[in-house]
Scaffold this motif. Structure first.
Motif: not given
Length: 283
Positions: A201-213
């Protein structure tokens, strides 16, 4: 490997394209494609120290200063009959409160978490939009450090809310041992639930955001660089392609602004969902 065509006309086109590509990749000019180095700019201040300061950090400071100034000025000038600026600020605040917090958590439970969710939404939205603002040209969330900070903030609040609601033992029981499951299945389910709650849960929050940007920045810089190359440096036969890439740049700018808002929305919705999961009796 490129296979050289045998047909005379194809061979001529192949030779011309190869020449253009070699010229574009030559030293001192030509088409310069974006790379991952865009996200690791050289330091502006304090090079070689733990306090090293670069362009992305400058973008973050500028965005933060602007957002804080806008909201402070808006709060001080708030009136019973709002003006256009106050309406826009209230629209953002009401959107997070009504359409995210109350929709996911319920009216009563949402009151406690509205400040958290609103702060995260406004911060991520503003930092994301920096990627399409001329002069800034890169999202403040396009490097993993800041998304990790936001994700860690949500994770700590998630754990704290669960422990306050159920106690340590109760929170672990409701999180790691789903009700209605045969006891022997816990051997398989509990490790999966542990990874889900404490890692995924915490990892996907960060990874999803940075990957899209990151992907959005690379696509946008690619078409902008291609436009500059075709219109300024390429031969006359390739000038028309600059109009195509220019149109693509405009379209991608609008699309990237949409993605910036969407990712802020998704991040905060998931944060609200996780908070709701931590305080409800059964998952």
């Amino acid at each position: 490997m490129l296979q050289r065509p045998t047909h005379p006309q194809e061979s001529a086109l192949f030779t011309a394209a190869t020449t253009q590509l070699l010229a574009a990749s030559g030293e001192g000019g030509g088409f310069q494609p974006p790379s991952i180095s865009d996200f690791f700019p050289p330091p502006i201040l304090f090079a070689g120290t733990p306090f090293e300061f670069n362009r992305i950090q400058l973008v973050r400071l500028i965005v933060t200063a602007v957002v804080v100034t806008v909201f402070v000025v808006g709060a001080r000038r708030a009136k019973l009959v709002p003006g256009r600026g106050q309406n826009m600020l209230e629209l953002v605040l009401d959107f997070v409160r009504v359409n995210i917090a109350e929709e996911v958590l319920g009216v009563e439970k949402a009151k406690k978490y509205v400040p958290l969710l609103t702060t995260i939404f406004v911060a991520i939205l503003s930092l994301n939009l920096a990627g399409v603002i001329p002069g800034l040209n890169i999202a403040g969330t396009s490097v993993i450090g800041l998304p990790i900070v936001f994700a860690a903030w949500v994770f700590v609040m998630y754990l704290g809310a669960g422990v306050r609601a159920h106690g340590v033992g109760g929170f672990l029981r409701t999180s790691l041992f789903p009700p209605g499951v045969p006891p022997y299945m816990y051997v398989l389910l509990t490790p999966i639930e542990f990874l889900t709650v404490f890692v995924i849960r915490p990892a996907t929050l960060a990874i999803r955001l940075v990957a899209n940007m990151i992907s959005g920045h690379l696509m946008l810089v690619l078409v902008v660089s291609a436009t500059e190359f075709f219109l300024v440096e390429a031969g006359p036969s390739l000038k028309a392609y600059g109009l195509v890439t220019f149109g693509a740049a405009l379209a991608l700018t609008l699309f990237e602004a949409f993605i910036a808002a969407l990712q802020a929305y998704i991040f905060v919705v998931l944060a609200a969902v996780y908070l709701n999961l931590s305080i409800q009796e059964e998952h």
